[in-house]
Design a protein around this motif. Structure first.
Motif, PDB file in Angstrom:
ATOM      1  N   LYS A   1       3.696   2.438  24.045  1.00 22.58           N
ATOM      2  CA  LYS A   1       3.801   2.336  25.499  1.00 22.58           C
ATOM      3  C   LYS A   1       4.128   0.915  25.930  1.00 22.58           C
ATOM      4  N   GLY A   2       3.673  -0.068  25.136  1.00 22.59           N
ATOM      5  CA  GLY A   2       3.933  -1.457  25.478  1.00 22.59           C
ATOM      6  C   GLY A   2       5.282  -1.963  24.978  1.00 22.59           C
ATOM      7  N   GLY A   3       6.050  -1.098  24.350  1.00 27.03           N
ATOM      8  CA  GLY A   3       7.384  -1.507  23.897  1.00 27.03           C
ATOM      9  C   GLY A   3       7.407  -2.118  22.510  1.00 27.03           C
ATOM     10  N   LYS A   4       6.226  -2.311  21.921  1.00 23.82           N
ATOM     11  CA  LYS A   4       6.195  -2.867  20.559  1.00 23.82           C
ATOM     12  C   LYS A   4       6.067  -1.721  19.572  1.00 23.82           C
ATOM     13  N   TYR A   5       7.016  -0.815  19.627  1.00 22.78           N
ATOM     14  CA  TYR A   5       6.866   0.420  18.849  1.00 22.78           C
ATOM     15  C   TYR A   5       6.987   0.191  17.350  1.00 22.78           C
ATOM     16  N   ASN A   6       7.468  -0.996  16.946  1.00 20.81           N
ATOM     17  CA  ASN A   6       7.490  -1.315  15.510  1.00 20.81           C
ATOM     18  C   ASN A   6       6.078  -1.457  14.953  1.00 20.81           C
ATOM     19  N   LEU A   7       5.095  -1.652  15.823  1.00 25.01           N
ATOM     20  CA  LEU A   7       3.712  -1.811  15.370  1.00 25.01           C
ATOM     21  C   LEU A   7       2.932  -0.496  15.426  1.00 25.01           C
ATOM     22  N   CYS A   8       3.586   0.577  15.816  1.00 22.53           N
ATOM     23  CA  CYS A   8       2.938   1.889  15.906  1.00 22.53           C
ATOM     24  C   CYS A   8       2.372   2.282  14.540  1.00 22.53           C
ATOM     25  N   PRO A   9       1.085   2.615  14.476  1.00 22.46           N
ATOM     26  CA  PRO A   9       0.505   2.972  13.171  1.00 22.46           C
ATOM     27  C   PRO A   9       0.976   4.334  12.662  1.00 22.46           C
ATOM     28  N   ASP A  10       1.558   5.141  13.559  1.00 18.84           N
ATOM     29  CA  ASP A  10       1.959   6.495  13.151  1.00 18.84           C
ATOM     30  C   ASP A  10       3.472   6.661  13.090  1.00 18.84           C
ATOM     31  N   VAL A  11       4.171   5.573  12.800  1.00 16.49           N
ATOM     32  CA  VAL A  11       5.634   5.649  12.770  1.00 16.49           C
ATOM     33  C   VAL A  11       6.107   6.467  11.565  1.00 16.49           C
ATOM     34  N   PHE A  12       7.149   7.254  11.799  1.00 11.56           N
ATOM     35  CA  PHE A  12       7.904   7.841  10.684  1.00 11.56           C
ATOM     36  C   PHE A  12       8.969   6.822  10.348  1.00 11.56           C
ATOM     37  N   PHE A  13       9.091   6.434   9.098  1.00  9.41           N
ATOM     38  CA  PHE A  13      10.142   5.476   8.748  1.00  9.41           C
ATOM     39  C   PHE A  13      10.852   5.939   7.482  1.00  9.41           C
ATOM     40  N   CYS A  14      12.165   6.131   7.602  1.00 10.07           N
ATOM     41  CA  CYS A  14      12.967   6.647   6.484  1.00 10.07           C
ATOM     42  C   CYS A  14      12.695   5.875   5.195  1.00 10.07           C
ATOM     43  N   ALA A  15      12.432   6.590   4.142  1.00 11.97           N
ATOM     44  CA  ALA A  15      12.265   6.024   2.799  1.00 11.97           C
ATOM     45  C   ALA A  15      11.119   5.027   2.704  1.00 11.97           C
ATOM     46  N   THR A  16      10.089   5.239   3.512  1.00 14.36           N
ATOM     47  CA  THR A  16       8.801   4.576   3.291  1.00 14.36           C
ATOM     48  C   THR A  16       7.836   5.721   3.016  1.00 14.36           C
ATOM     49  N   PRO A  17       7.254   5.764   1.802  1.00 11.98           N
ATOM     50  CA  PRO A  17       6.449   6.933   1.443  1.00 11.98           C
ATOM     51  C   PRO A  17       5.389   7.245   2.491  1.00 11.98           C
ATOM     52  N   PRO A  18       5.190   8.502   2.859  1.00 13.22           N
ATOM     53  CA  PRO A  18       5.794   9.695   2.244  1.00 13.22           C
ATOM     54  C   PRO A  18       7.071  10.185   2.967  1.00 13.22           C
ATOM     55  N   ASP A  19       7.652   9.365   3.847  1.00  9.12           N
ATOM     56  CA  ASP A  19       8.772   9.844   4.670  1.00  9.12           C
ATOM     57  C   ASP A  19      10.110   9.789   3.919  1.00  9.12           C
ATOM     58  N   HIS A  20      10.856  10.883   4.021  1.00  7.88           N
ATOM     59  CA  HIS A  20      12.166  10.927   3.370  1.00  7.88           C
ATOM     60  C   HIS A  20      13.171  10.030   4.085  1.00  7.88           C
ATOM     61  N   GLY A  21      14.073   9.457   3.302  1.00  8.77           N
ATOM     62  CA  GLY A  21      15.176   8.684   3.849  1.00  8.77           C
ATOM     63  C   GLY A  21      16.414   9.541   4.030  1.00  8.77           C
TER      64      GLY A  21
ATOM     65  N   ASP B   1       0.811  -1.223   0.000  1.00  6.73           N
ATOM     66  CA  ASP B   1       0.000   0.000   0.000  1.00  6.73           C
ATOM     67  C   ASP B   1       0.845   1.274   0.000  1.00  6.73           C
ATOM     68  N   PHE B   2       2.154   1.125   0.134  1.00  7.33           N
ATOM     69  CA  PHE B   2       3.021   2.307   0.163  1.00  7.33           C
ATOM     70  C   PHE B   2       3.435   2.674  -1.254  1.00  7.33           C
ATOM     71  N   VAL B   3       2.929   3.811  -1.711  1.00  2.00           N
ATOM     72  CA  VAL B   3       3.152   4.223  -3.096  1.00  2.00           C
ATOM     73  C   VAL B   3       3.910   5.545  -3.110  1.00  2.00           C
ATOM     74  N   VAL B   4       4.921   5.628  -3.977  1.00  2.00           N
ATOM     75  CA  VAL B   4       5.663   6.886  -4.110  1.00  2.00           C
ATOM     76  C   VAL B   4       4.807   7.863  -4.909  1.00  2.00           C
ATOM     77  N   LYS B   5       4.235   8.847  -4.202  1.00  4.49           N
ATOM     78  CA  LYS B   5       3.353   9.816  -4.878  1.00  4.49           C
ATOM     79  C   LYS B   5       4.012  11.175  -4.999  1.00  4.49           C
ATOM     80  N   ALA B   6       5.014  11.414  -4.151  1.00  7.96           N
ATOM     81  CA  ALA B   6       5.739  12.688  -4.181  1.00  7.96           C
ATOM     82  C   ALA B   6       7.231  12.370  -4.086  1.00  7.96           C
TER      83      ALA B   6
END
Ligand code: NAD
Ligand code: ZN
Length: 349
Positions: free
Chosen positions: A103-123, A55-60
């Motif tokens: 808060k539970g330490g499983k922050y990889n599952l956070c729905p609002d994570v900023f992740f480098c080079a996953t659209p729309p976040d810059h790497g 579902d991650f599409v490079v749109k910009a």
């Protein structure tokens, strides 16, 4: 301090441009980094060649790169644990810190994570990049910036082996000997696995796996899954307690289920087609647990300790080196695997 911020920007599928972007100003809890080493990941190649992953599409326009290390150039007002000149590994995902997962330490599952080079976040395949200071890990003097960049895939191995429950004496099957299979090999051995068998459809990758400590290798280009599972049992002396699937390929997931010992565990690391046909009843009646993993959480410190203490040697993973200006060539090498490429590293210095 150089004044340009040359950056590798993906505009759309097969449209990678090198262009100058403004040097960012770090916020109070951030650091500005002079980027040093950035490894190319399969996901960077997918965004370049397909323009999307799921579902991650490079749109910009998006700066690529997320396996990275750099040098602190400037600290925000609140930053206490870093100072200019410190060499750091950059954990690319910054979660919201507020949700139940965070808060539970499983922050990889956070729905609002900023992740480098996953659209729309810059790497961070660029000269200057700012990042949350607490997701930057200071490297000891004897750990190189290249090793710092490799902490990213190594953390995937740490998370997978933790979720798999690898421990002293484990017999482990790893399916796929790409960079992710290989970091799982290193991690499983470091965590005490006494025998590891690794599969691939490419002989040259198995050769590297052997050099990196695999006890057994198996070329799986032919043969049906159940017959291959028997071969694995013979190689290991018993069926593996744990299978770590690192190819995403349907035949490999099938093999993983047949091969895993009853009561054992298969961890799915490889992400291939969204739907596959697998022998689910075989897994059910033999109580083979199947778990997924998504990236990693709380793994960078251990991954760094593993390298700093000499428990693992990640250097053989790095097969090719390019300069930022040669990004197109670097991506072409990573895409084709030319010259036995495993991890292609780009220097931004
Ligand atoms: P890669 O493509 O370099 O390596 C995959 C390897 O699997 C290759 O060597 C290939 O020859 C081999 N392979 C293909 N079909 C096979 C089969 N039937 N049996 C055995 N081996 C087979 O990719 P990589 O960078 O090593 O990443 C591996 C996988 O891990 C990818 O699917 C990637 O998307 C996934 N990944 C997942 C996470 C996560 O958080 N879950 C994180 C990073 C990577
Ligand atoms: Zn969150």
């Amino acid at each position: 301090m150089s004044s340009d911020n040359l950056s590798a920007v993906l505009y759309a599928k097969n449209d990678l441009r090198l262009e100058n972007r403004p040097i960012p100003e770090p916020g109070p809890n951030e650091v500005l980094l002079r980027m040093a080493q950035v490894g190319i990941c399969g996901s960077d190649v997918s965004y370049l060649t397909k323009g999307f992953i799921g579902d991650f599409v490079v749109k910009a326009p998006m700066v690529l790169g997320h396996e990275a290390a750099g040098v602190v150039a400037k600290c925000g007002a609140n930053v206490k644990h870093l100072k200019p000149g410190d060499r750091v590994a950059i954990e690319p995902g910054i979660p919201c810190r507020m949700c139940d997962f965070c808060k539970g330490g499983k922050y990889n599952l956070c729905p609002d994570v900023f992740f480098c080079a996953t659209p729309p976040d810059h790497g961070n395949l660029c000269r200057y990049y700012k990042h949350a200071a607490d997701f930057c890990y200071k490297l000891p003097d004897h750990v190189s910036l290249e090793e710092g960049a490799i902490l990213e895939p190594l953390s995937v191995g740490v998370h997978a082996c933790r979720r798999a429950g690898v421990t002293l004496g484990s017999k482990v099957l790893i399916c796929g000997a790409g960079p992710i299979g290989l970091v799982n090999l290193l991690t499983a051995k470091a965590m005490g696995a006494t025998s590891v068998c690794i599969t691939d459809i490419a002989e040259n990758r198995l050769q590297v796996a052997k050099e990196m400590g695999a006890d057994h290798t198996l070329l799986v280009s032919t043969g049906d899954a159940e017959a291959l599972a028997k071969e694995i049992k013979e190689l290991l002396g018993d069926m593996p307690d744990i299978t770590i699937e690192c190819s995403g390929a349907e035949p490999s997931i099938r093999l993983g289920i047949f091969a895993t010992k009853s009561g054992g565990m298969m961890v799915l690391v490889g992400l291939g087609p969204p739907e596959v046909k697998i022998p689910i009843v075989n897994a059910a009646v033999r109580e083979v647990d199947i778990r997924g993993i998504f990236r990693y959480a709380n793994c960078y410190p251990l991954a760094l300790d593993m390298i700093a203490s000499g428990k693992v040697n990640v250097k053989p993973l790095i097969t090719h080196r390019f300069k930022l200006e040669e990004s197109a060539k670097a991506f072409e090498t990573a895409r084709t695997g030319a010259g036995g490429a495993i991890k292609v590293m780009i220097s931004c210095e």
